[in-house]
Design a protein around this motif. Structure first.
Motif, PDB file in Angstrom:
ATOM      1  N   GLN A 413       0.834  -1.206   0.000  1.00 44.16           N
ATOM      2  CA  GLN A 413       0.000   0.000   0.000  1.00 44.16           C
ATOM      3  C   GLN A 413       0.868   1.256   0.000  1.00 44.16           C
ATOM      4  OE1 GLN A 413      -3.046   0.081   3.058  1.00 44.16           O
ATOM      5  NE2 GLN A 413      -3.529  -2.079   2.747  1.00 44.16           N
ATOM      6  N   ALA A 414       1.920   1.244   0.833  1.00 46.98           N
ATOM      7  CA  ALA A 414       2.815   2.406   0.893  1.00 46.98           C
ATOM      8  C   ALA A 414       3.479   2.638  -0.461  1.00 46.98           C
ATOM      9  CB  ALA A 414       3.879   2.197   1.976  1.00 46.98           C
ATOM     10  N   PHE A 415       3.874   1.549  -1.123  1.00 50.83           N
ATOM     11  CA  PHE A 415       4.531   1.685  -2.431  1.00 50.83           C
ATOM     12  C   PHE A 415       3.555   2.198  -3.485  1.00 50.83           C
ATOM     13  CE2 PHE A 415       5.483  -0.173  -6.598  1.00 50.83           C
ATOM     14  CZ  PHE A 415       6.710   0.431  -6.835  1.00 50.83           C
ATOM     15  N   GLU A 416       2.366   1.612  -3.539  1.00 50.67           N
ATOM     16  CA  GLU A 416       1.401   1.992  -4.570  1.00 50.67           C
ATOM     17  C   GLU A 416       0.882   3.413  -4.374  1.00 50.67           C
ATOM     18  OE1 GLU A 416       1.049   0.376  -7.177  1.00 50.67           O
ATOM     19  OE2 GLU A 416       1.808  -1.611  -6.662  1.00 50.67           O
ATOM     20  N   SER A 417       1.042   3.972  -3.168  1.00 49.37           N
ATOM     21  CA  SER A 417       0.581   5.348  -2.922  1.00 49.37           C
ATOM     22  C   SER A 417       1.549   6.393  -3.473  1.00 49.37           C
ATOM     23  CB  SER A 417       0.399   5.577  -1.413  1.00 49.37           C
ATOM     24  OG  SER A 417       1.655   5.584  -0.744  1.00 49.37           O
ATOM     25  N   ILE A 418       2.734   5.962  -3.891  1.00 45.44           N
ATOM     26  CA  ILE A 418       3.730   6.893  -4.435  1.00 45.44           C
ATOM     27  C   ILE A 418       3.434   7.127  -5.916  1.00 45.44           C
ATOM     28  CG2 ILE A 418       6.191   7.325  -4.786  1.00 45.44           C
ATOM     29  CD1 ILE A 418       6.774   5.331  -2.553  1.00 45.44           C
ATOM     30  N   ASP A 419       3.313   8.382  -6.303  1.00 45.88           N
ATOM     31  CA  ASP A 419       2.961   8.699  -7.689  1.00 45.88           C
ATOM     32  C   ASP A 419       4.037   8.233  -8.667  1.00 45.88           C
ATOM     33  OD1 ASP A 419       0.573   9.851  -6.944  1.00 45.88           O
ATOM     34  OD2 ASP A 419       1.466  11.830  -6.645  1.00 45.88           O
ATOM     35  N   GLU A 420       5.268   8.596  -8.389  1.00 49.69           N
ATOM     36  CA  GLU A 420       6.375   8.216  -9.264  1.00 49.69           C
ATOM     37  C   GLU A 420       7.499   7.649  -8.406  1.00 49.69           C
ATOM     38  OE1 GLU A 420       7.670  11.210 -11.955  1.00 49.69           O
ATOM     39  OE2 GLU A 420       5.666  11.719 -12.647  1.00 49.69           O
ATOM     40  N   PRO A 421       7.462   6.355  -8.117  1.00 44.10           N
ATOM     41  CA  PRO A 421       8.494   5.762  -7.258  1.00 44.10           C
ATOM     42  C   PRO A 421       9.880   5.950  -7.873  1.00 44.10           C
ATOM     43  CG  PRO A 421       6.681   4.220  -7.643  1.00 44.10           C
ATOM     44  CD  PRO A 421       6.492   5.353  -8.600  1.00 44.10           C
ATOM     45  N   ASP A 422      10.847   6.299  -7.014  1.00 39.25           N
ATOM     46  CA  ASP A 422      12.222   6.402  -7.489  1.00 39.25           C
ATOM     47  C   ASP A 422      12.921   5.060  -7.327  1.00 39.25           C
ATOM     48  OD1 ASP A 422      12.584   6.194  -4.773  1.00 39.25           O
ATOM     49  OD2 ASP A 422      13.561   8.133  -4.518  1.00 39.25           O
ATOM     50  N   THR A 423      14.206   5.031  -7.614  1.00 42.44           N
ATOM     51  CA  THR A 423      14.966   3.782  -7.550  1.00 42.44           C
ATOM     52  C   THR A 423      14.937   3.179  -6.156  1.00 42.44           C
ATOM     53  OG1 THR A 423      16.432   4.506  -9.337  1.00 42.44           O
ATOM     54  CG2 THR A 423      17.255   2.768  -7.886  1.00 42.44           C
ATOM     55  N   VAL A 424      15.028   4.039  -5.141  1.00 42.44           N
ATOM     56  CA  VAL A 424      15.056   3.545  -3.763  1.00 42.44           C
ATOM     57  C   VAL A 424      13.729   2.870  -3.404  1.00 42.44           C
ATOM     58  CG1 VAL A 424      15.375   4.180  -1.339  1.00 42.44           C
ATOM     59  CG2 VAL A 424      16.698   5.349  -3.104  1.00 42.44           C
ATOM     60  N   ALA A 425      12.613   3.471  -3.821  1.00 46.80           N
ATOM     61  CA  ALA A 425      11.300   2.898  -3.519  1.00 46.80           C
ATOM     62  C   ALA A 425      11.108   1.553  -4.235  1.00 46.80           C
ATOM     63  CB  ALA A 425      10.197   3.878  -3.911  1.00 46.80           C
ATOM     64  N   TRP A 426      11.468   1.510  -5.518  1.00 49.21           N
ATOM     65  CA  TRP A 426      11.359   0.248  -6.255  1.00 49.21           C
ATOM     66  C   TRP A 426      12.222  -0.831  -5.603  1.00 49.21           C
ATOM     67  CZ3 TRP A 426       7.867  -1.088  -9.705  1.00 49.21           C
ATOM     68  CH2 TRP A 426       7.237  -0.124 -10.487  1.00 49.21           C
ATOM     69  N   THR A 427      13.433  -0.466  -5.227  1.00 47.60           N
ATOM     70  CA  THR A 427      14.348  -1.426  -4.606  1.00 47.60           C
ATOM     71  C   THR A 427      13.788  -1.938  -3.288  1.00 47.60           C
ATOM     72  OG1 THR A 427      16.257  -0.360  -5.649  1.00 47.60           O
ATOM     73  CG2 THR A 427      16.690  -1.737  -3.725  1.00 47.60           C
ATOM     74  N   ALA A 428      13.189  -1.023  -2.505  1.00 52.10           N
ATOM     75  CA  ALA A 428      12.638  -1.409  -1.201  1.00 52.10           C
ATOM     76  C   ALA A 428      11.530  -2.454  -1.352  1.00 52.10           C
ATOM     77  CB  ALA A 428      12.114  -0.178  -0.470  1.00 52.10           C
ATOM     78  N   ILE A 429      10.614  -2.252  -2.302  1.00 50.16           N
ATOM     79  CA  ILE A 429       9.494  -3.188  -2.440  1.00 50.16           C
ATOM     80  C   ILE A 429       9.956  -4.500  -3.072  1.00 50.16           C
ATOM     81  CG2 ILE A 429       8.698  -2.360  -4.700  1.00 50.16           C
ATOM     82  CD1 ILE A 429       6.499  -3.432  -1.697  1.00 50.16           C
ATOM     83  N   ILE A 430      10.918  -4.453  -4.007  1.00 53.74           N
ATOM     84  CA  ILE A 430      11.458  -5.685  -4.603  1.00 53.74           C
ATOM     85  C   ILE A 430      12.162  -6.515  -3.536  1.00 53.74           C
ATOM     86  CG2 ILE A 430      13.232  -6.568  -6.181  1.00 53.74           C
ATOM     87  CD1 ILE A 430      12.452  -4.221  -8.073  1.00 53.74           C
ATOM     88  N   CYS A 431      12.999  -5.870  -2.735  1.00 51.74           N
ATOM     89  CA  CYS A 431      13.704  -6.587  -1.661  1.00 51.74           C
ATOM     90  C   CYS A 431      12.726  -7.126  -0.620  1.00 51.74           C
ATOM     91  CB  CYS A 431      14.722  -5.664  -0.995  1.00 51.74           C
ATOM     92  SG  CYS A 431      16.159  -5.286  -2.016  1.00 51.74           S
ATOM     93  N   GLY A 432      11.659  -6.369  -0.349  1.00 53.72           N
ATOM     94  CA  GLY A 432      10.653  -6.843   0.596  1.00 53.72           C
ATOM     95  C   GLY A 432      10.053  -8.163   0.159  1.00 53.72           C
ATOM     96  N   HIS A 433       9.638  -8.236  -1.096  1.00 45.37           N
ATOM     97  CA  HIS A 433       9.064  -9.488  -1.609  1.00 45.37           C
ATOM     98  C   HIS A 433      10.120 -10.587  -1.687  1.00 45.37           C
ATOM     99  CE1 HIS A 433       4.901  -8.512  -2.625  1.00 45.37           C
ATOM    100  NE2 HIS A 433       5.336  -7.282  -2.887  1.00 45.37           N
TER     101      HIS A 433
END
Length: 728
Positions: A413-433
């Motif tokens: 939910q936190a990730f999908e709420s970001i309008d334009e995720p940057d590299t750090v956000a993408w990395t955080a959700i990929i590593c989470g999964h």
């Protein structure tokens, strides 16, 4: 606050009071009154007196001392304006300044148009008012009118206009002003040329700013600090320090702003020795307690990993601000004292002190490390309420926090709420999964990232390769490793090759793993051999295991995991003499494994357990529940050494398996958590095979969902199966 208005006709005694009031010294202050009251006779007189005082100031030529502009009290200002009669040009300029301060530009324009005798100061006041509020169109409209009317622009007008130009989009306007300054003969005016230099700095034209600076006949501290700040913000810290050295050689007087910027440059370069020398100068000048200097000193020491020096510097700041607290909280997180950082945060909230987004980001990171879901969720809510969620790092920290606390749903939910995720956000959700064992979802997110504007970095590929390794996707891992440099311009490091070794080893491709360790473009590190040794233990390959262990213990002789894996590997082959030798080697080096601890949060309270723990208030209930589950191990020779029972004899291990910390936590969860609520347990070490099997068994016989986060990954148990598919 607005005072009550005067009545249409002032009684004669009030007029007399006005005459006396005119002689009251202007230093007498006015007391503001509440705006929500009924005007009694006494209060009405008080309001009359206050208004008379304001009129008195205007008649004494001291209208600037009236607080209307500073307090943004527009109604009082209008009252004064109406009662001035035929004011002088000076008084009209004061009223004009008051309207600008109150942002009542309609009144300001009206007065300006009605003024019979406007001077350059009048024009300058209105232009300054507009420019300070960012209304550049109106400011330059007036400037153009001045030029058309043949009125010369003075240094104040130029300075105010130049100060308002703060980003590259207005560079062309700044260039035109610079040209106009040269034509009007103000090229030697220090304040104007300083403003031109700083304008170029803010427009990211550092070479031009330096050219203007070098041509200045006379410089001041503002010009020096402006250029230094520009260099620092552009990542040219060495150029900033070169300017500082020039200041020292030319004997320029230093102030706290110069020291602050210089220390920031030292922090960026981690120039500890130079920073210490500057700190010494600050102490000699008696500036150490000044928050604008003390805070950069603290930040310097933290970035240079000198936390004791940082702590001492922080204590000398007389009045720490939010930046100071943020720096020291970051320092505590950096050295792993997360509880201390949370303690400071609670104190700041209790005292209702100012905070910033960096503090909340650090606190969320501390809660991630501690897996403190309750505190982290409270901090997140508090940050949202205060509008202090950092859009640079804060949102990514939230993703990591929720995923590390087992709430991957909230992380999504936190990730999908970001309008334009940057590299750090993408990395955080990929590593989470990846660490939850959701390889397919992690790789799906990576493909989504490829379609976005963000570019993967080294850490992104660690997450991708980890997802493949934890799910047996060897072919995919190899393809991603090979594509890093070719398709994404990211050079693989030893960490990426270690992930590939791990993928081979977990899948039983031990010879391939060994060949990669020997032939990869880096010298193998301890992790390379540890990954291979782990695979040898899983697949019971003693020959390669001995090679891996020998190399591992040469590189890191204090790594207890290497000894434990070899003990178990020898034991699985019935080589008890060799296993005993491994134990003696550990004893000779006096190695002790960190005490295993598992914890679970129930109703906001954290319950911690260690092996054989019998200190919990519900100990009897916990062990009774364990006995009910009847999962004891009967074959002693099948029991393998773990981190928790390493120091005990073989005969004791059978009972110790019943007492492992995560089993105690699971039992407590079963007697404390409703059936429809998952049991979420955290452990500081890796889970052993027996407890992993125990959790599967419990989820099958009770129907309860169980989540365990060990030191490596998450395991989600349901109906006798684990999300890792026993691939761990």
């Amino acid at each position: 606050m607005a005072s009550p208005s005067l009545p249409p006709s002032v009684p004669s005694q009030t007029a007399a009071a006005a005459a006396r009031f005119a002689r009251i010294p202007s230093s007498v202050s006015l007391k503001s009154t509440s705006s929500s009251f009924k005007i009694s006779h006494g209060q009405q007189q008080q309001g009359q007196l206050e208004n008379l005082h304001l009129v008195s100031l205007s008649k004494q030529g001291k209208l600037e001392e009236a607080p209307c502009g500073k307090m943004a009290s527009l109604s009082d200002g209008r009252l004064i304006h109406r009662r001035l009669g035929n004011p002088s040009r000076y008084l009209e300029n004061c009223v004009l300044k008051m309207y600008c301060a109150c942002e009542s530009f309609r009144d300001a324009e009206k007065l300006f148009d009605e003024m019979l005798e406007k001077d350059v100061a009048s024009w300058g006041i209105l232009i300054s008012g507009y420019s300070q509020k960012g209304r550049l169109k109106e400011a330059f409209r007036l400037c153009t009118r001045m030029i058309e009317l043949g009125i010369g622009l003075n240094s104040t007008v130029f300075t105010n206009l130049l100060k308002s130009l703060s980003d590259p989009s207005v560079l062309e306007i700044g260039e035109q002003l610079h040209s106009l300054v040269l034509r009007t003969g103000l090229s030697t005016n220090v304040s104007v040329i300083t403003a031109i230099s700083n304008m170029y700095v803010k427009c990211r034209q550092l070479q031009r700013a330096k050219l203007v600076f070098d041509q200045m006949v006379e410089t001041n501290a503002v010009a020096w600090t402006g250029l230094m700040m520009g260099y620092t913000r552009a990542g040219k810290q060495k150029d900033a320090l070169a300017l500082f050295i020039r200041m020292l050689k030319e004997g320029v007087e230093m102030d706290q702003f110069v020291f602050s910027i210089t220390l920031k440059a030292c922090s960026g370069l981690e120039y500890l020795n130079l920073g210490r020398q500057i700190h010494g100068c600050i102490v000699k000048l008696g500036l150490e307690s000044d928050v604008s200097v003390g805070t950069p000193v603290v930040d310097l020491y933290i970035k240079c990993s000198c936390f004791d020096s940082a702590r001492r510097a922080f204590k000398r700041i007389s009045e720490p601000n939010d930046a100071s607290w943020s720096a020291i909280i970051t320092g505590y997180c950096q050295i792993g004292e997360f509880e201390k950082s949370l303690q400071i945060f609670r104190s700041l909230r209790l005292k209702d002190l100012a905070m910033n987004s960096f503090i909340y980001t650090s606190i969320i990171q501390a809660c991630s490390a501690l897996a403190d879901y309750n505190m982290g969720a409270q901090a997140h809510a508090d940050a949202i309420k205060r509008g202090l969620v950092s859009y640079v790092h804060g949102e990514s920290a939230m993703i990591t926090f929720y995923s590390k606390c087992g709430r991957l749903d909230y992380a999504n939910q936190a990730f999908e709420s970001i309008d334009e995720p940057d590299t750090v956000a993408w990395t955080a959700i990929i590593c989470g999964h990846a660490y939850h064992g959701n390889a397919s979802e992690a790789l799906k997110l990576f493909r989504r990232m490829q379609s976005s504007t963000a570019r993967p970095n080294e850490v992104t590929f660690i997450g991708v390769l980890t997802a493949c390794s934890h799910s047996g996707l060897v072919t995919e891992a190899k393809l991603y490793l090979e594509s890093m440099s070719r398709e994404y311009g990211v050079d693989p490091t030893i960490d990426h090759y270690d992930c590939m070794v791990d993928a081979y080893a977990r899948s039983g491709l031990l010879q391939e793993a060994y060949e990669l360790v020997k032939n990869m473009p880096f010298e193998p590190d301890a992790m390379s051999w540890k990954c291979l040794l782990g695979g040898c233990w899983i697949h019971r390959n003693l020959e390669l295991g001995e090679i891996a262990a020998e190399n591992l213990l040469q590189l890191d002789p204090d790594d207890t995991a290497g000894y434990i894996l070899m003990f178990n590997l020898y034991g699985s082959h019935g080589k008890w003499d060799e296993a005993a030798r491994v134990r003696r080697m550990m004893g000779a080096r006096k190695l002790k494994k960190e005490l295993s601890c598992s914890w679970i949060t129930v109703k906001g309270k954290v319950h911690r357990f260690v092996v054989g723990d019998k200190h919990h208030p519900r100990t009897d209930d916990i062990y009774r529940k364990l006995k009910e589950l009847n999962c004891s191990v009967t074959d002693v020779e099948s029991i393998h050494l773990t981190e928790e029972d390493l120091s005990f004899g073989l005969a004791e291990r059978k009972q110790l398996l019943m007492d492992h910390s995560e089993r105690l936590a699971i039992a407590f969860g079963l007697i404390s958590v409703p059936n429809n609520v998952p049991i979420v347990i955290f452990k500081n070490l890796r889970a052993c095979k027996h407890c992993h099997d125990f959790a599967k068994h419990v989820s099958m016989v009770t129907g309860h969902r169980i989540t365990i986060r060990d030191s490596c990954r998450f395991h989600h148990f349901h109906l006798g199966k684990c999300s890792c598919d026993d691939y761990w």
